[in-house]
Write an enzyme that holds these catalytic residues in place. Structure first.
Site, PDB file in Angstrom:
ATOM      1  N   ASP A   5     -86.475  -1.907 -16.879  1.00  0.00           N
ATOM      2  CA  ASP A   5     -86.485  -2.332 -15.476  1.00  0.00           C
ATOM      3  C   ASP A   5     -85.276  -1.742 -14.745  1.00  0.00           C
ATOM      4  O   ASP A   5     -84.208  -1.582 -15.337  1.00  0.00           O
ATOM      5  CB  ASP A   5     -86.386  -3.869 -15.477  1.00  0.00           C
TER       6      ASP A   5
ATOM      7  N   HIS B 108     -83.961  -3.493 -12.561  1.00  0.00           N
ATOM      8  CA  HIS B 108     -83.253  -4.748 -12.258  1.00  0.00           C
ATOM      9  C   HIS B 108     -83.017  -5.562 -13.530  1.00  0.00           C
ATOM     10  O   HIS B 108     -83.674  -5.337 -14.542  1.00  0.00           O
ATOM     11  CB  HIS B 108     -84.106  -5.582 -11.289  1.00  0.00           C
TER      12      HIS B 108
ATOM     13  N   ASP C 184     -90.948  -0.354 -11.827  1.00  0.00           N
ATOM     14  CA  ASP C 184     -89.837   0.142 -11.006  1.00  0.00           C
ATOM     15  C   ASP C 184     -88.667   0.627 -11.858  1.00  0.00           C
ATOM     16  O   ASP C 184     -87.681   1.143 -11.331  1.00  0.00           O
ATOM     17  CB  ASP C 184     -89.430  -0.858  -9.914  1.00  0.00           C
TER      18      ASP C 184
ATOM     19  N   ASP D 107     -91.304  -3.157 -16.317  1.00  0.00           N
ATOM     20  CA  ASP D 107     -91.442  -3.189 -14.858  1.00  0.00           C
ATOM     21  C   ASP D 107     -91.544  -1.731 -14.422  1.00  0.00           C
ATOM     22  O   ASP D 107     -90.649  -0.921 -14.733  1.00  0.00           O
ATOM     23  CB  ASP D 107     -90.177  -3.872 -14.295  1.00  0.00           C
TER      24      ASP D 107
ATOM     25  N   HIS E 181     -93.129  -9.566 -11.386  1.00  0.00           N
ATOM     26  CA  HIS E 181     -92.441  -9.832 -12.658  1.00  0.00           C
ATOM     27  C   HIS E 181     -92.211 -11.313 -12.946  1.00  0.00           C
ATOM     28  O   HIS E 181     -91.803 -11.664 -14.058  1.00  0.00           O
ATOM     29  CB  HIS E 181     -91.120  -9.042 -12.718  1.00  0.00           C
TER      30      HIS E 181
ATOM     31  N   GLU F 122     -95.561  -5.227 -11.814  1.00  0.00           N
ATOM     32  CA  GLU F 122     -95.079  -4.730 -10.521  1.00  0.00           C
ATOM     33  C   GLU F 122     -95.836  -3.526  -9.979  1.00  0.00           C
ATOM     34  O   GLU F 122     -95.368  -2.875  -9.050  1.00  0.00           O
ATOM     35  CB  GLU F 122     -93.558  -4.450 -10.542  1.00  0.00           C
TER      36      GLU F 122
ATOM     37  N   HIS G 221     -89.471 -13.276  -8.782  1.00  0.00           N
ATOM     38  CA  HIS G 221     -89.595 -12.086  -9.654  1.00  0.00           C
ATOM     39  C   HIS G 221     -88.226 -11.510 -10.023  1.00  0.00           C
ATOM     40  O   HIS G 221     -88.139 -10.696 -10.941  1.00  0.00           O
ATOM     41  CB  HIS G 221     -90.514 -11.008  -9.044  1.00  0.00           C
TER      42      HIS G 221
ATOM     43  N   ASP H  29     -83.259  -8.990 -13.338  1.00  0.00           N
ATOM     44  CA  ASP H  29     -84.070 -10.212 -13.176  1.00  0.00           C
ATOM     45  C   ASP H  29     -83.395 -11.406 -13.832  1.00  0.00           C
ATOM     46  O   ASP H  29     -84.025 -12.230 -14.502  1.00  0.00           O
ATOM     47  CB  ASP H  29     -85.501  -9.977 -13.682  1.00  0.00           C
TER      48      ASP H  29
HETATM   49  N1  LIG Z   1     -88.940  -7.701 -10.810  1.00  0.00           N
HETATM   50  C1  LIG Z   1     -88.332  -7.138  -9.791  1.00  0.00           C
HETATM   51  N2  LIG Z   1     -88.816  -6.091  -9.215  1.00  0.00           N
HETATM   52  N3  LIG Z   1     -87.196  -7.732  -9.366  1.00  0.00           N
HETATM   53  C2  LIG Z   1     -86.439  -7.299  -8.243  1.00  0.00           C
HETATM   54  C3  LIG Z   1     -85.306  -8.232  -7.952  1.00  0.00           C
HETATM   55  C4  LIG Z   1     -84.469  -7.794  -6.801  1.00  0.00           C
HETATM   56  C5  LIG Z   1     -83.228  -8.634  -6.548  1.00  0.00           C
HETATM   57  N4  LIG Z   1     -82.317  -8.554  -7.637  1.00  0.00           N
HETATM   58  C6  LIG Z   1     -83.620 -10.093  -6.279  1.00  0.00           C
HETATM   59  O1  LIG Z   1     -83.242 -10.978  -6.997  1.00  0.00           O
HETATM   60  O2  LIG Z   1     -84.299 -10.367  -5.337  1.00  0.00           O
HETATM   61 MN   LIG Z   2     -88.401  -6.719 -12.901  1.00  0.00          MN
HETATM   62 MN   LIG Z   3     -87.557  -4.261 -11.192  1.00  0.00          MN
END
Ligand SMILES: NC(=[NH2+])NCCC[C@H](N)C(=O)O
Ligand SMILES: [Mn+2]
Ligand SMILES: [Mn+2]
Length: 300
Positions: free
Chosen positions: A123, A125, A229, A227, A100, A272, A140, A127
């Protein structure tokens, strides 16, 4: 007349720790993305991949808690230039990841063409980390913050302007894993977040209705950053940072149908997909299913 669409792959895996997500663009192409889109209202040009340097084996956290900063910044610069160039020609950019962190470059290229760009961040998350708040040093986990102008200068100033996006123009959908610093930022900026809680209570249909109407009123273009995920890992296992309790394929499919109908999108990216962690290319195939729907495949 068919609208032009430019497919841009970014085999990026330096924004996180799990190798294999660099093969995401190949997996999505293998799952038939071009063929799917050619049957719709688009004339497709697949521009191939933006160059990404290989991991140097050190993979160390440098420059204030940012892993592979230099390489991530360089590829995002190239991606931003290419996206900018394609938008200049009037072509719709569809970016395929890659981790990402590539949203930094996509958004830099796209936002140059919209004073008031809206963003749907689909997502698990947020991010929204920076070097100061990231638990991992993985870029990411930072691209949305970078696009708001928060983070390392090498990332926030790509294409020489900052910020790319206003916090009130962002809608996050599917969030269920937010770090303390991310939650603070969301509070501070009053950002729009439909977490799994709201999705469970309201249903995806109402969530998307609200999100679409909100963005339609206040923005002059919308970028979808999806994303994989965001989906539940039971259904979409080929991702590097899975979080249980996610969106179903049906809910996601409905979200894409509603976006297609709304005609608010001006660019999109799917990120991702990690084929090494996947089950018979299921996650890439799911991405292609969502892409087909997003760009107008209909049941009737
Ligand atoms: N694009 C993603 N899958 N991001 C996941 C981030 C996970 C976590 N919040 C981090 O900063 O490491
Ligand atoms: Mn993401
Ligand atoms: Mn994510």
């Amino acid at each position: 007349m068919k609208q032009n669409m430019s497919i841009i792959g970014v085999p990026m895996d330096l924004g996180q720790n799990r190798r294999g997500v660099d093969m995401g663009p190949s997996a999505i192409r293998y799952a038939g993305v071009t063929e799917r889109l050619e049957n719709l209202q688009y004339h497709i040009s697949d521009l191939g991949n933006v160059p990404v340097s290989r991991p140097d084996g050190k993979n160390e956290v440098q420059d204030g808690n940012l892993r592979n900063l230099q390489q991530v910044a360089e590829s995002n610069q190239k991606l931003a230039e290419l996206v900018d160039q394609e938008m200049e020609k009037g072509s719709f950019p569809l970016v395929l990841g890659g981790d990402h962190s590539i949203a930094i470059g996509s958004l830099a290229g796209v936002a140059k063409h919209h004073e008031n760009l809206g963003v749907i961040w689909y997502d698990a998350h947020g991010d929204l980390n920076s070097g100061d708040t990231s638990p991992s040093g993985n870029i990411h986990g930072m691209p949305l913050a970078v696009s708001l102008g928060i983070g390392h200068e090498k990332l926030t100033t790509i294409l020489d302007y900052t910020p790319k996006v206003k916090p009130e123009n962002v809608v996050i959908i599917g969030a269920r894993s937010l770090d303390p610093g991310e939650r603070e930022l969301i509070q501070e900026k009053g950002m729009n977040v439909y977490s799994m809680h709201e999705i469970d209570r309201m249903g995806m249909s109402q969530v998307m209705n609200e999100a679409i109407e909100y963005l339609r009123e206040r923005t002059d273009g919308v970028h979808l950053s999806l994303d994989l995920d965001g989906l539940d890992p039971e259904e979409a296992p080929g991702v590097g940072t899975p979080v249980i309790g996610g969106l179903s394929y049906r809910e996601s499919h409905l979200a894409m149908e509603m976006l297609a109908e709304s005609e608010i999108l001006t660019s999109a990216e799917f990120v991702e997909v990690n084929p090494i962690l996947d089950d018979k290319n299921k996650t890439a195939t799911m991405a292609v299913g969502l892409i087909g729907t997003l760009f107008g495949e209909k049941l009737k």
